[in-house]
Enzyme design. Structure first.
Site, PDB file in Angstrom:
ATOM      1  N   GLY A 220       0.810  -1.207   0.000  1.00 43.33           N
ATOM      2  CA  GLY A 220       0.000   0.000   0.000  1.00 43.33           C
ATOM      3  C   GLY A 220       0.846   1.262   0.000  1.00 43.33           C
ATOM      4  CB  SER A 221       0.113   4.596   1.380  1.00 40.80           C
ATOM      5  OG  SER A 221      -1.086   4.787   0.654  1.00 40.80           O
ATOM      6  CB  THR A 222       4.495   1.428   3.469  1.00 43.57           C
ATOM      7  OG1 THR A 222       4.277   0.193   2.791  1.00 43.57           O
ATOM      8  CG2 THR A 222       3.585   1.511   4.687  1.00 43.57           C
ATOM      9  CG  PHE A 223       5.915   0.747  -3.212  1.00 43.09           C
ATOM     10  CD1 PHE A 223       6.915  -0.205  -3.101  1.00 43.09           C
ATOM     11  CD2 PHE A 223       5.768   1.425  -4.411  1.00 43.09           C
ATOM     12  CE1 PHE A 223       7.767  -0.467  -4.163  1.00 43.09           C
ATOM     13  CE2 PHE A 223       6.616   1.164  -5.489  1.00 43.09           C
ATOM     14  CZ  PHE A 223       7.616   0.221  -5.357  1.00 43.09           C
ATOM     15  CE  LYS A 224       0.244   6.636  -1.724  1.00 45.25           C
ATOM     16  NZ  LYS A 224      -0.903   7.277  -1.027  1.00 45.25           N
TER      17      LYS A 224
END
Length: 491
Positions: A220-224
């Site tokens: 999810g957004s941790t990959f941002k």
């Protein structure tokens, strides 16, 4: 001698030579591999009669052998049960070994070549060989704190916590929920062992799976963090104050009707916001647009520099995390989804801890390890792990910009649950969509620094009894990460 007898003699000689060659090959060439083969009953019989060495955490055994009154002389015990099961694994007469019990078996069993002198002395003294010991890197308070954090979410919780030292790569916590009790498989009551094995291996919750290293799920957004790193490294943006595309939805043109929305349906604060603001509010539109500008090749390369696609952990099984499943060019919507940690992107909690650790360590990702010191039975040090750099994921300048955004996200963004007074904490939340009939995965990736001490933590809540609308990285996983960081830093 007539011809038939001569031919028979030659045939017997050839077979005798073949047998001689085969015996020598088995005894000298294949001996080590056969002895190391999991499930070799002759070897296991011998090992069960030995004083197998201990696996230690902070000097205390988490796996040890005690004298037994049956034919096997020693019983393997796991004093902490399931707390350390992902690390120790099991040592079973029927089912062999797993995890550290397997990878460090030669030392623990006393058969390691470095223990040859010890074996000779034991032989001359008419004693059974004794195994060496293995000291692991785990911080016992951090391990216990992580386990308690997951357990507090309820009986049905599935999740994992991984914590590492960013400067060395030493694993400080490795917890998976649910877990299992290795004592059930180490018992000398083989009927009970068989029953326990069947129960554990057929359990749909997979209690024997090390979710920190073997479970890959959308981050999810941790990959941002990875997408932001690629954008900064490739010059798509130069600084955290640069304005980038935002808004309520990302359109793709070319007749594509699909649009990428933000998680909460908002517009992230406007059509153009700074990179730091985009990180603070975890703007899908902004990072999806950045992924399109960076491109699939460069984004995949950046993920690889953080460790995606590799198996860097020597002592435990680890499934590589992935950016995409192949070299097939992605369509624009797929690439945008990949930039926010969806589509085919999948990562383990240890991998995401490595991402946070690399950022905290000024761009250098250290090779993770769990074995600190290996000792002979007389406590002589046989081996001590030296920290190694796995890769330089980003420049020090880019790392500092990522740190600035992560700290800001803890101060005013979606990760305020990780605030620790007087400590520099940086974090990124993540909510990864799964199937329609189950809640999203809740992620929280963070680091904390206190002088020369530092720690990086990744928490994954795969599922829990918490209501669906409460499944969010900051609410569920954030407090766990905070408590683990406090435990490591002594706060």
């Amino acid at each position: 001698m007539n011809k038939p007898i001569r031919n028979l003699a030659i045939a017997c000689l050839v077979m005798f030579m073949a047998l001689l060659v085969n015996i020598n090959y088995v005894q000298f060439v294949e001996a080590d591999s056969l002895n190391a083969k999991n499930g070799n009953k002759r070897v296991i019989n011998e090992e069960f009669s030995r004083d197998r060495g201990s696996i230690l955490v902070d000097g205390k055994p988490i796996a040890e052998s005690v004298k037994s009154k049956d034919e096997y002389k020693f019983q393997r015990k796991y004093p902490e049960g399931g707390l350390y099961a992902p690390l120790t694994g099991y040592f079973s007469y029927i089912f062999g070994r797993s995890a550290l019990e397997n990878s460090e078996n030669r030392v623990l069993s006393g058969s390691d070549d470095r223990l040859f002198v010890n074996r000779v002395i034991d032989l001359l003294s008419n004693k059974q060989p004794k195994g060496g010991s293995v000291e692991v890197t785990i911080d016992p308070l951090a391990q216990k704190t992580a386990a308690e954090g997951l357990e507090a979410l309820g009986k049905g919780t599935k999740g994992a916590v991984a914590a590492i030292n960013p400067k060395t790569g030493a694993v400080l916590a490795m917890v998976t929920q649910p877990s299992y009790n290795p004592n059930r498989l180490a018992s000398h009551d083989f009927a009970k062992v068989q029953k326990s094995w069947e129960e554990l291996t057929t359990d749909k919750n997979q209690p024997m799976l090390n979710r920190t290293t073997q479970q890959t799920l959308p981050p999810g957004s941790t990959f941002k963090l990875v997408t932001a790193a690629a954008a900064l490294e490739k010059g798509v943006v130069d600084d955290v104050d640069d304005k980038i595309k935002a808004g309520a939805r990302l359109s793709f043109g070319g007749g594509i009707t699909y649009t990428l929305p933000n998680e909460n349906g908002g517009n992230c604060g406007g059509d153009r916001i700074t990179l730091e603001q985009a990180m603070n509010v975890s703007c899908n539109v902004a990072f999806g647009a950045l992924a399109l500008k960076v491109g699939q090749t460069d984004l995949a390369e950046q993920a690889g520099k953080f460790g995606f696609g590799t198996d860097p952990l020597a002592d435990l099984p680890m499934n590589p995390s992935r950016f995409t499943s192949g070299d097939t060019p992605l369509e624009q919507p797929q690439l945008a989804q990949s930039g926010i940690g969806q589509f085919e992107v999948a990562a383990t909690p240890l991998q995401m801890a490595m991402v946070a650790g690399g950022i905290a360590n000024d761009g250098k990702v250290m090779k993770p390890y769990v074995v600190d010191t290996v000792r002979a039975p007389n406590l002589r040090v046989l081996d001590k792990t030296q920290p190694k750099t796995l890769s330089e994921a980003v420049s020090a300048s880019t790392a500092r910009k990522l740190q600035e955004m992560m700290v800001s996200t803890v101060q005013v963004g979606t990760a305020t649950s990780a605030q620790i007074p007087g400590i520099d904490v940086g974090a990124k939340t993540g909510t990864a969509q799964s199937t329609a009939d189950r809640p999203p995965y809740a992620w929280f990736v963070s680091y904390a620094k206190d002088g020369d001490d530092s720690v990086a933590v990744a928490v994954l809540v795969e599922s829990s009894n918490t209501a669906r609308n409460e499944i969010a990285g900051g609410r569920l996983a954030g407090p766990i990460a905070k408590s683990v960081m406090e435990a490591v830093l002594g706060k």
